[in-house]
Design a protein around this motif. Sequence first.
Motif, PDB file in Angstrom:
ATOM      1  N   ILE A  59      45.722  25.924  43.146  1.00  0.00           N
ATOM      2  CA  ILE A  59      45.347  26.477  41.833  1.00  0.00           C
ATOM      3  C   ILE A  59      43.870  26.248  41.555  1.00  0.00           C
ATOM      4  CG2 ILE A  59      45.736  26.320  39.350  1.00  0.00           C
ATOM      5  CD1 ILE A  59      47.986  27.699  40.771  1.00  0.00           C
ATOM      6  N   ILE A  60      43.369  25.047  41.901  1.00  0.00           N
ATOM      7  CA  ILE A  60      41.959  24.729  41.688  1.00  0.00           C
ATOM      8  C   ILE A  60      41.080  25.635  42.554  1.00  0.00           C
ATOM      9  CG2 ILE A  60      40.199  22.937  41.845  1.00  0.00           C
ATOM     10  CD1 ILE A  60      42.225  22.475  39.633  1.00  0.00           C
ATOM     11  N   LYS A  61      41.477  25.866  43.781  1.00  0.00           N
ATOM     12  CA  LYS A  61      40.701  26.734  44.663  1.00  0.00           C
ATOM     13  C   LYS A  61      40.598  28.150  44.097  1.00  0.00           C
ATOM     14  CE  LYS A  61      41.694  24.364  49.046  1.00  0.00           C
ATOM     15  NZ  LYS A  61      42.320  24.489  50.382  1.00  0.00           N
ATOM     16  N   LYS A  62      41.715  28.663  43.603  1.00  0.00           N
ATOM     17  CA  LYS A  62      41.708  30.014  43.045  1.00  0.00           C
ATOM     18  C   LYS A  62      40.941  30.061  41.719  1.00  0.00           C
ATOM     19  CE  LYS A  62      45.922  31.653  45.293  1.00  0.00           C
ATOM     20  NZ  LYS A  62      47.266  32.253  45.125  1.00  0.00           N
ATOM     21  N   ALA A  63      41.002  28.973  40.955  1.00  0.00           N
ATOM     22  CA  ALA A  63      40.235  28.924  39.702  1.00  0.00           C
ATOM     23  C   ALA A  63      38.739  28.946  39.990  1.00  0.00           C
ATOM     24  CB  ALA A  63      40.613  27.670  38.914  1.00  0.00           C
ATOM     25  N   ILE A  64      38.317  28.227  41.045  1.00  0.00           N
ATOM     26  CA  ILE A  64      36.907  28.248  41.446  1.00  0.00           C
ATOM     27  C   ILE A  64      36.497  29.654  41.870  1.00  0.00           C
ATOM     28  CG2 ILE A  64      35.267  27.410  43.177  1.00  0.00           C
ATOM     29  CD1 ILE A  64      36.744  24.746  43.142  1.00  0.00           C
ATOM     30  N   LEU A  65      37.384  30.333  42.573  1.00  0.00           N
ATOM     31  CA  LEU A  65      37.105  31.698  43.014  1.00  0.00           C
ATOM     32  C   LEU A  65      36.942  32.644  41.824  1.00  0.00           C
ATOM     33  CD1 LEU A  65      36.824  33.513  45.519  1.00  0.00           C
ATOM     34  CD2 LEU A  65      39.294  33.920  45.382  1.00  0.00           C
ATOM     35  N   VAL A  66      37.799  32.467  40.805  1.00  0.00           N
ATOM     36  CA  VAL A  66      37.715  33.313  39.610  1.00  0.00           C
ATOM     37  C   VAL A  66      36.409  33.076  38.867  1.00  0.00           C
ATOM     38  CG1 VAL A  66      38.711  33.722  37.327  1.00  0.00           C
ATOM     39  CG2 VAL A  66      40.206  33.559  39.318  1.00  0.00           C
ATOM     40  N   VAL A  67      36.042  31.815  38.689  1.00  0.00           N
ATOM     41  CA  VAL A  67      34.818  31.492  37.939  1.00  0.00           C
ATOM     42  C   VAL A  67      33.584  31.948  38.702  1.00  0.00           C
ATOM     43  CG1 VAL A  67      33.418  29.606  37.020  1.00  0.00           C
ATOM     44  CG2 VAL A  67      35.891  29.570  36.718  1.00  0.00           C
ATOM     45  N   GLU A  68      33.602  31.832  40.030  1.00  0.00           N
ATOM     46  CA  GLU A  68      32.437  32.210  40.825  1.00  0.00           C
ATOM     47  C   GLU A  68      32.223  33.721  40.868  1.00  0.00           C
ATOM     48  OE1 GLU A  68      33.098  30.390  44.625  1.00  0.00           O
ATOM     49  OE2 GLU A  68      31.804  28.673  44.153  1.00  0.00           O
ATOM     50  N   ASN A  69      33.307  34.491  40.950  1.00  0.00           N
ATOM     51  CA  ASN A  69      33.171  35.918  41.225  1.00  0.00           C
ATOM     52  C   ASN A  69      33.711  36.850  40.130  1.00  0.00           C
ATOM     53  OD1 ASN A  69      32.157  35.478  44.004  1.00  0.00           O
ATOM     54  ND2 ASN A  69      34.220  34.716  44.381  1.00  0.00           N
ATOM     55  N   TYR A  70      34.577  36.338  39.267  1.00  0.00           N
ATOM     56  CA  TYR A  70      35.225  37.230  38.294  1.00  0.00           C
ATOM     57  C   TYR A  70      35.199  36.641  36.870  1.00  0.00           C
ATOM     58  CZ  TYR A  70      37.123  39.149  42.647  1.00  0.00           C
ATOM     59  OH  TYR A  70      37.266  39.686  43.896  1.00  0.00           O
ATOM     60  N   LEU A  71      34.122  35.946  36.540  1.00  0.00           N
ATOM     61  CA  LEU A  71      34.062  35.312  35.223  1.00  0.00           C
ATOM     62  C   LEU A  71      34.024  36.355  34.103  1.00  0.00           C
ATOM     63  CD1 LEU A  71      33.901  32.675  33.641  1.00  0.00           C
ATOM     64  CD2 LEU A  71      31.405  32.779  33.816  1.00  0.00           C
ATOM     65  N   ASP A  72      33.345  37.472  34.331  1.00  0.00           N
ATOM     66  CA  ASP A  72      33.255  38.502  33.300  1.00  0.00           C
ATOM     67  C   ASP A  72      34.627  39.103  33.015  1.00  0.00           C
ATOM     68  OD1 ASP A  72      31.551  40.164  31.559  1.00  0.00           O
ATOM     69  OD2 ASP A  72      32.234  41.801  32.848  1.00  0.00           O
ATOM     70  N   GLU A  73      35.388  39.389  34.075  1.00  0.00           N
ATOM     71  CA  GLU A  73      36.742  39.913  33.880  1.00  0.00           C
ATOM     72  C   GLU A  73      37.636  38.890  33.192  1.00  0.00           C
ATOM     73  OE1 GLU A  73      34.972  40.166  36.532  1.00  0.00           O
ATOM     74  OE2 GLU A  73      34.942  42.278  37.191  1.00  0.00           O
ATOM     75  N   PHE A  74      37.430  37.623  33.523  1.00  0.00           N
ATOM     76  CA  PHE A  74      38.244  36.565  32.905  1.00  0.00           C
ATOM     77  C   PHE A  74      37.963  36.471  31.401  1.00  0.00           C
ATOM     78  CE2 PHE A  74      38.426  32.170  31.399  1.00  0.00           C
ATOM     79  CZ  PHE A  74      39.765  31.889  31.603  1.00  0.00           C
ATOM     80  N   THR A  75      36.681  36.466  31.016  1.00  0.00           N
ATOM     81  CA  THR A  75      36.340  36.345  29.590  1.00  0.00           C
ATOM     82  C   THR A  75      36.802  37.562  28.798  1.00  0.00           C
ATOM     83  OG1 THR A  75      34.150  37.240  30.089  1.00  0.00           O
ATOM     84  CG2 THR A  75      34.367  34.839  30.013  1.00  0.00           C
ATOM     85  N   ARG A  76      36.833  38.720  29.428  1.00  0.00           N
ATOM     86  CA  ARG A  76      37.296  39.937  28.750  1.00  0.00           C
ATOM     87  C   ARG A  76      38.806  40.121  28.843  1.00  0.00           C
ATOM     88  NH1 ARG A  76      33.074  43.425  27.559  1.00  0.00           N
ATOM     89  NH2 ARG A  76      31.060  42.840  28.455  1.00  0.00           N
ATOM     90  N   LYS A  77      39.465  39.175  29.517  1.00  0.00           N
ATOM     91  CA  LYS A  77      40.926  39.163  29.665  1.00  0.00           C
ATOM     92  C   LYS A  77      41.461  40.422  30.346  1.00  0.00           C
ATOM     93  CE  LYS A  77      42.024  35.850  26.048  1.00  0.00           C
ATOM     94  NZ  LYS A  77      42.953  35.490  24.966  1.00  0.00           N
TER      95      LYS A  77
END
Length: 491
Positions: free
Chosen positions: A217-235
């Motif tokens: 889960i931590i590995k995938k969370a790092i991947l999301v923050v590194e490459n898809y932070l904009d998509e994450f913040t916009r849900k």
Amino acid sequence: MLKQNLQQKLLQKLSPQQIQFIKLLQVPTVSLDTRIKEELEENPALEDLSLTNLNEPEEQYPDRDPDEDTYNGDEDQGPMDEFNIDDYLQDDNVNDYGTRYDQNGDDEDERKEIPIAVQSSFFESLQAQLDLLPLSDKDFSIGKQIIGSLDDDGYLRRPIMSLTDDLAFSQNVIADDEEVEDMLKVIQSFDPPGVGARSLQECLLIQLKRKDPNDLIIKKAILVVENYLDEFTRKHYDKLEKSLNMTSIELRGVVNEILKLNPKPGDSNEVSTKQMQVIPDFHIKNNDGVLILTLNSKNAPELKVSRSYQEMFQHYDKASQKDKKLKEAVQFVKQKLDSAKWFIDAIKQRQQTLLKTMNAIMQYQYDFFLTGDDKNLKPMILKDIADRIGMDISTVSRVANSKYVQTEFGTFLLKSFFSEAIQTESGEEVSNKEVKKILEEHIGKEDKRHPLADEKLTDILKDAGYNIARRTVAKYREQMNIPVARLRKEL
């Protein structure tokens, strides 16, 4: 070419007494003590009975007509020879207006200060961690400069190049950008996690990388923050699932892990010290269906005109020969006595205005103060109260913007009782507070996987009989700090 001509103008001017009253009126109870202490320091002719031990019995303040306590901006004091010393020979005991209100509004428990645990500040904590490291003098100076350059939220927003310049000019330490970068990484290893980050993305990554690196889960969370932070913040969760080839259950675990992180690490140590103490200006009690309004006793300070200054003025005024210095002394004492008298009267008029305004608000919103139900709030604007008490709208505004009332249902800012009217289908006018309450209830009960859009909320209100437009729903939602439906979506 210059010309001379006569012009007649009608101007509105405020007397010094009126200006003083206006300034005192908008001061809340929590700041009134400070304002009174300032006046006591500036004017030796003013005394606080609570700070003075009187050896002689106090004389009762003579009965006065409340109408005589208002100011007249055009009132002429007259020449100094016509000054009436009798105005100052009476002992101005504040009990004339101090005891007509509830003196039990502040008991001993309320006078006690709120204890706050003694702890080191955010910057002191970082400095203490730096002191424990075996560093050279140069690295220590760089680390100290970095800590001093952090913002209150723990971020470093000053460029590395600027830090090297600061070190050279302020501490005479010559360092290159690589050395500052290396020390910044050391600072980023300090607690709280995320401190020293230069962006939100870096802050979240620092915290994630300090967790278990073998956790999937931590590995995938790092991947999301590194490459898809904009998509994450916009849900945009659908895009994340497709891009990362994850199921909704896996994505929910990643999202929950990221949401646990602290986006402002510098504020974590300051939360407990940022306590705002609200001292209510009014108290409303329900006595078997009858509301009783009292004014906080802190609004009734025991002030009086100094007897020594009264006697001094009497002595100077009765002097047979008055040279220039004696006349100046008489003028100085008279000015201080006038100022003390005006301040005491302004305090008294402030109390009367506060009570008069709050009583009108209480009578207008009687049903709410009996039940505490927001749906019982009536539409009320400043003009409604101003017309009832016969005062200007600006006066009501000064009272409402900074005063609090304590009820059985909590402590409220007076401004919160004022609201616009919404007309129902039956023609009845209700407060927009009632509409906001209904919106809040429906949004609180919505399915977070499919949150209600503004159009749907508008339809719900119309079905309930509230004739309201979608843009008005959006305005009320924003006033309640509720984000749009897309940002309320959860997995």
